[in-house]
Design a protein around this motif. Structure first.
Motif, mmCIF file in Angstrom:
data_model
loop_
_atom_site.group_PDB
_atom_site.id
_atom_site.type_symbol
_atom_site.label_atom_id
_atom_site.label_comp_id
_atom_site.label_asym_id
_atom_site.label_seq_id
_atom_site.Cartn_x
_atom_site.Cartn_y
_atom_site.Cartn_z
ATOM 1 N N ASN A 1 -20.113 51.844 -2.340
ATOM 2 C CA ASN A 1 -21.368 51.205 -1.971
ATOM 3 C C ASN A 1 -21.120 50.049 -0.998
ATOM 4 O O ASN A 1 -19.982 49.745 -0.634
ATOM 5 N N TRP A 2 -22.188 49.358 -0.602
ATOM 6 C CA TRP A 2 -22.084 48.412 0.502
ATOM 7 C C TRP A 2 -21.140 47.240 0.216
ATOM 8 O O TRP A 2 -20.480 46.742 1.118
ATOM 9 N N ASN A 3 -21.046 46.808 -1.038
ATOM 10 C CA ASN A 3 -20.197 45.646 -1.334
ATOM 11 C C ASN A 3 -18.894 46.029 -2.014
ATOM 12 O O ASN A 3 -18.125 45.157 -2.430
ATOM 13 N N GLY A 4 -18.649 47.316 -2.170
ATOM 14 C CA GLY A 4 -17.388 47.769 -2.733
ATOM 15 C C GLY A 4 -17.302 47.732 -4.241
ATOM 16 O O GLY A 4 -16.248 48.030 -4.805
ATOM 17 N N ARG A 5 -18.392 47.407 -4.919
ATOM 18 C CA ARG A 5 -18.333 47.256 -6.379
ATOM 19 C C ARG A 5 -18.630 48.545 -7.123
ATOM 20 O O ARG A 5 -18.540 48.579 -8.365
ATOM 21 N N SER A 6 -18.976 49.571 -6.391
ATOM 22 C CA SER A 6 -19.287 50.838 -7.034
ATOM 23 C C SER A 6 -18.725 51.973 -6.200
ATOM 24 O O SER A 6 -18.830 51.967 -4.966
ATOM 25 N N THR A 7 -18.110 52.943 -6.877
ATOM 26 C CA THR A 7 -17.550 54.108 -6.200
ATOM 27 C C THR A 7 -17.820 55.357 -7.031
ATOM 28 O O THR A 7 -18.088 55.270 -8.240
ATOM 29 N N GLY B 1 -19.617 47.430 15.009
ATOM 30 C CA GLY B 1 -21.035 47.221 14.761
ATOM 31 C C GLY B 1 -21.273 46.199 13.668
ATOM 32 O O GLY B 1 -20.594 46.194 12.646
ATOM 33 N N ARG B 2 -22.249 45.347 13.907
ATOM 34 C CA ARG B 2 -22.485 44.245 12.979
ATOM 35 C C ARG B 2 -23.143 44.668 11.683
ATOM 36 O O ARG B 2 -23.176 43.904 10.734
ATOM 37 N N THR B 3 -23.684 45.897 11.636
ATOM 38 C CA THR B 3 -24.407 46.325 10.444
ATOM 39 C C THR B 3 -23.544 47.096 9.457
ATOM 40 O O THR B 3 -24.040 47.599 8.458
ATOM 41 N N PHE B 4 -22.250 47.156 9.716
ATOM 42 C CA PHE B 4 -21.353 47.940 8.859
ATOM 43 C C PHE B 4 -21.519 47.584 7.392
ATOM 44 O O PHE B 4 -21.592 48.458 6.533
ATOM 45 N N SER B 5 -21.576 46.316 7.069
ATOM 46 C CA SER B 5 -21.572 45.886 5.670
ATOM 47 C C SER B 5 -22.858 46.249 4.930
ATOM 48 O O SER B 5 -22.935 46.102 3.715
ATOM 49 N N THR B 6 -23.851 46.710 5.640
ATOM 50 C CA THR B 6 -25.097 47.093 4.977
ATOM 51 C C THR B 6 -25.099 48.550 4.521
ATOM 52 O O THR B 6 -26.005 48.965 3.800
ATOM 53 N N TYR B 7 -24.097 49.310 4.928
ATOM 54 C CA TYR B 7 -24.054 50.734 4.627
ATOM 55 C C TYR B 7 -23.087 51.064 3.495
ATOM 56 O O TYR B 7 -22.027 50.453 3.382
ATOM 57 N N ALA B 8 -23.447 52.066 2.725
ATOM 58 C CA ALA B 8 -22.464 52.720 1.879
ATOM 59 C C ALA B 8 -21.634 53.638 2.785
ATOM 60 O O ALA B 8 -22.082 54.041 3.860
ATOM 61 N N MET B 9 -20.417 53.924 2.337
ATOM 62 C CA MET B 9 -19.502 54.728 3.138
ATOM 63 C C MET B 9 -19.012 55.911 2.320
ATOM 64 O O MET B 9 -18.854 55.818 1.102
ATOM 65 N N SER C 1 -11.208 54.464 -3.405
ATOM 66 C CA SER C 1 -11.791 53.921 -2.188
ATOM 67 C C SER C 1 -12.060 52.433 -2.366
ATOM 68 O O SER C 1 -12.452 51.991 -3.447
ATOM 69 N N SER C 2 -11.851 51.690 -1.303
ATOM 70 C CA SER C 2 -12.133 50.258 -1.291
ATOM 71 C C SER C 2 -12.619 49.882 0.100
ATOM 72 O O SER C 2 -12.565 50.702 1.020
ATOM 73 N N ARG C 3 -13.092 48.660 0.244
ATOM 74 C CA ARG C 3 -13.535 48.217 1.560
ATOM 75 C C ARG C 3 -13.338 46.729 1.701
ATOM 76 O O ARG C 3 -13.352 45.982 0.707
ATOM 77 N N ASP C 4 -13.182 46.328 2.954
ATOM 78 C CA ASP C 4 -13.075 44.916 3.308
ATOM 79 C C ASP C 4 -14.110 44.677 4.405
ATOM 80 O O ASP C 4 -13.850 44.983 5.579
ATOM 81 N N ASN C 5 -15.250 44.163 4.030
ATOM 82 C CA ASN C 5 -16.321 43.982 5.013
ATOM 83 C C ASN C 5 -15.979 42.931 6.059
ATOM 84 O O ASN C 5 -16.501 42.984 7.175
#
Length: 123
Positions: free
Chosen positions: A52-58, A26-34, A70-74
């Motif tokens: 959070n959405w950009n990975g800068r807060s956990t 889904g193209r909207t993944f990067s707009t969501y917190a996980m 936790s980390s993410r790669d949008n």
């Protein structure tokens, strides 16, 4: 609509490490917190971590703070949960989910749940 698939679970000895992945479509993944939750037998699903959405807060549950990250790669539509110093009490099925309410730990504020991945920690 976002669909989530967890992977990376397995059997590990106490003190060991695992890295879970949660791949999203889904193209909207990067707009969501996980968020990450877990459920062990005879227990309710409990909050583990969120990013959070950009990975800068956990933020993390007290039970895993200092051990899990936790980390993410949008660009890859993927969220990770690095689990170190694992304990037998960490044994559970681990789930990822999306949320628009970053800061929440309530299961009902999260959605699009994946199918889960089993983590078993032996003593």
């Amino acid at each position: 609509q976002v669909q989530l698939v967890e992977s990376g679970g397995g059997l590990v000895q106490a003190g060991g490490s695992l890295r879970l992945s949660c791949a999203a479509s889904g193209r909207t993944f990067s707009t969501y917190a996980m968020g990450w939750f877990r459920q062990s037998p005879r227990k309710e699903r409990e909050f583990v971590a969120a990013i959070n959405w950009n990975g800068r807060s956990t933020y993390y549950a007290d039970s895993v703070k200092g051990r899990f990250t936790s980390s993410r790669d949008n660009a890859k539509n993927t969220v990770y949960l690095q689990m170190n110093s694992l304990k037998p009490d960490d044994t559970a099925v681990y789930y990822c989910a999306i949320t628009n309410l970053y800061g929440s730990t309530r299961e009902t504020d999260f959605g699009s749940w994946g199918q889960g991945t089993q983590v078993t920690v032996s003593s």
